[in-house]
Design a protein around this motif. Structure first.
Motif, short mmCIF file in Angstrom:
data_model
loop_
_atom_site.label_atom_id
_atom_site.label_comp_id
_atom_site.label_asym_id
_atom_site.label_seq_id
_atom_site.Cartn_x
_atom_site.Cartn_y
_atom_site.Cartn_z
N CYS A 150 20.23 61.48 24.05
CA CYS A 150 19.31 60.81 24.98
C CYS A 150 17.85 61.22 24.80
O CYS A 150 16.98 60.73 25.51
CB CYS A 150 19.73 61.11 26.43
SG CYS A 150 21.31 60.35 26.88
N THR A 187 14.88 55.54 26.00
CA THR A 187 15.19 56.11 27.30
C THR A 187 13.96 56.52 28.09
O THR A 187 14.04 56.74 29.30
CB THR A 187 16.06 57.36 27.13
OG1 THR A 187 15.32 58.35 26.40
CG2 THR A 187 17.34 57.03 26.37
N ALA A 200 9.92 54.09 28.25
CA ALA A 200 11.25 53.48 28.27
C ALA A 200 11.16 52.00 27.91
O ALA A 200 10.26 51.28 28.35
CB ALA A 200 11.86 53.65 29.66
N THR A 222 19.72 52.92 30.30
CA THR A 222 19.26 53.58 29.08
C THR A 222 20.39 54.26 28.32
O THR A 222 20.19 54.74 27.21
CB THR A 222 18.18 54.62 29.40
OG1 THR A 222 18.71 55.58 30.32
CG2 THR A 222 16.95 53.96 30.00
#
Length: 263
Positions: A150, A187, A200, A222
């Motif tokens: 992430c 993300t 994002a 995300t």
């Protein structure tokens, strides 16, 4: 807000009247409270899912160890009849925002799907279903993550998107629909080559229509991997039917495409 539509076909796309190609059903607003919740308990509260029991009907196929948390393929299958499940959701308990995606499934869609997700840390992957009567059930699978999926670094590139689809009948009579949408799915926690956080940019909504009828209404966060990939299984589709897909993201970009079920 600026909008773009960029389409490319995986297979030859069917020729339809323009009104059917661009037809889309008004989507519900993206569920901010659930998708931006920082903990699984907060997601459950937003969904009004209380004391959710584990169900042996829900099966999660995912690796025990994910070497690259940025791309983890997951298959969820529920041994209940199509039409009994109204919504299937995926959560990752250890992600910064646990809710990954929510799929409202029409009666034409089997309660089974394949997708690719991001996992930030080791923890439980959760499949949460809601039956048409409103009852919730869940199943969990522990996944060990060796590399955070992430965050990390990304190359900053101009945005461009395309969509690829394929729809074919299987031996059991169902139609397998595969969708790939080229999208960065950033993300907001990754950095560019200069170490600067990149804003994002991710797909939020996707609709699938069979011969003009809405059969999948999805919301994504995300936690879906770069270049979102989905496989659905349709029980009321046949060769010659037309499947259209429309998506849009958090910056207002959108795309659409269609494919004919072919042998």
């Amino acid at each position: 807000m600026q909008r773009r539509t960029v389409l490319k076909g995986w297979l030859a796309l069917a020729t339809l009247p323009l009104c059917l190609v661009i037809q889309k059903v008004q989507a519900a607003a993206w569920f901010v409270q659930a998708f931006e919740a920082k903990h699984t308990a907060e997601v459950m509260t937003a969904l009004q899912a209380k004391a959710v029991p584990l169900s042996p009907d829900i099966h999660i196929l995912a690796p025990q160890k994910a070497e690259n948390g940025a791309v983890v393929q997951v298959e969820v299958a529920i041994t209940q009849a199509a039409g009994n499940i109204s919504t299937l959701r995926l959560l990752a308990d250890a992600n910064p925002t646990p809710l990954i995606a929510s799929f409202e499934l029409g009666k034409q869609v089997l309660p089974k799907l394949v997708t690719r997700i991001k996992l930030a840390q080791s923890g439980d992957l959760i499949a949460l279903i809601q039956q048409t009567g409103g009852q919730f059930q869940q199943q969990r699978r522990a996944v060990t993550v060796l590399e955070d999926g992430c965050a990390g670094s990304e190359r900053e590139e101009p945005f461009a998107s395309s969509m690829k689809m394929r729809a074919r009948p299987l031996e059991d009579g169902t139609v397998e629909l595969k969708i790939i949408i080229v999208h960065p799915m950033r993300t907001g926690r990754s950095k560019n080559d200069d170490g600067v956080l990149m804003p994002a940019h991710f797909m939020q909504m996707m609709q699938v229509l069979l011969n003009g009828q809405l059969i999948v209404d999805a919301q994504t966060g995300t936690g879906i991997s770069r270049n979102p990939y989905f496989t659905f299984y349709l029980k009321q589709a046949k060769v010659g039917d037309v499947i259209a897909v429309h998506w849009q993201d958090n910056r207002g970009f959108e795309g659409q495409g269609q494919v004919t079920v072919a042998p």
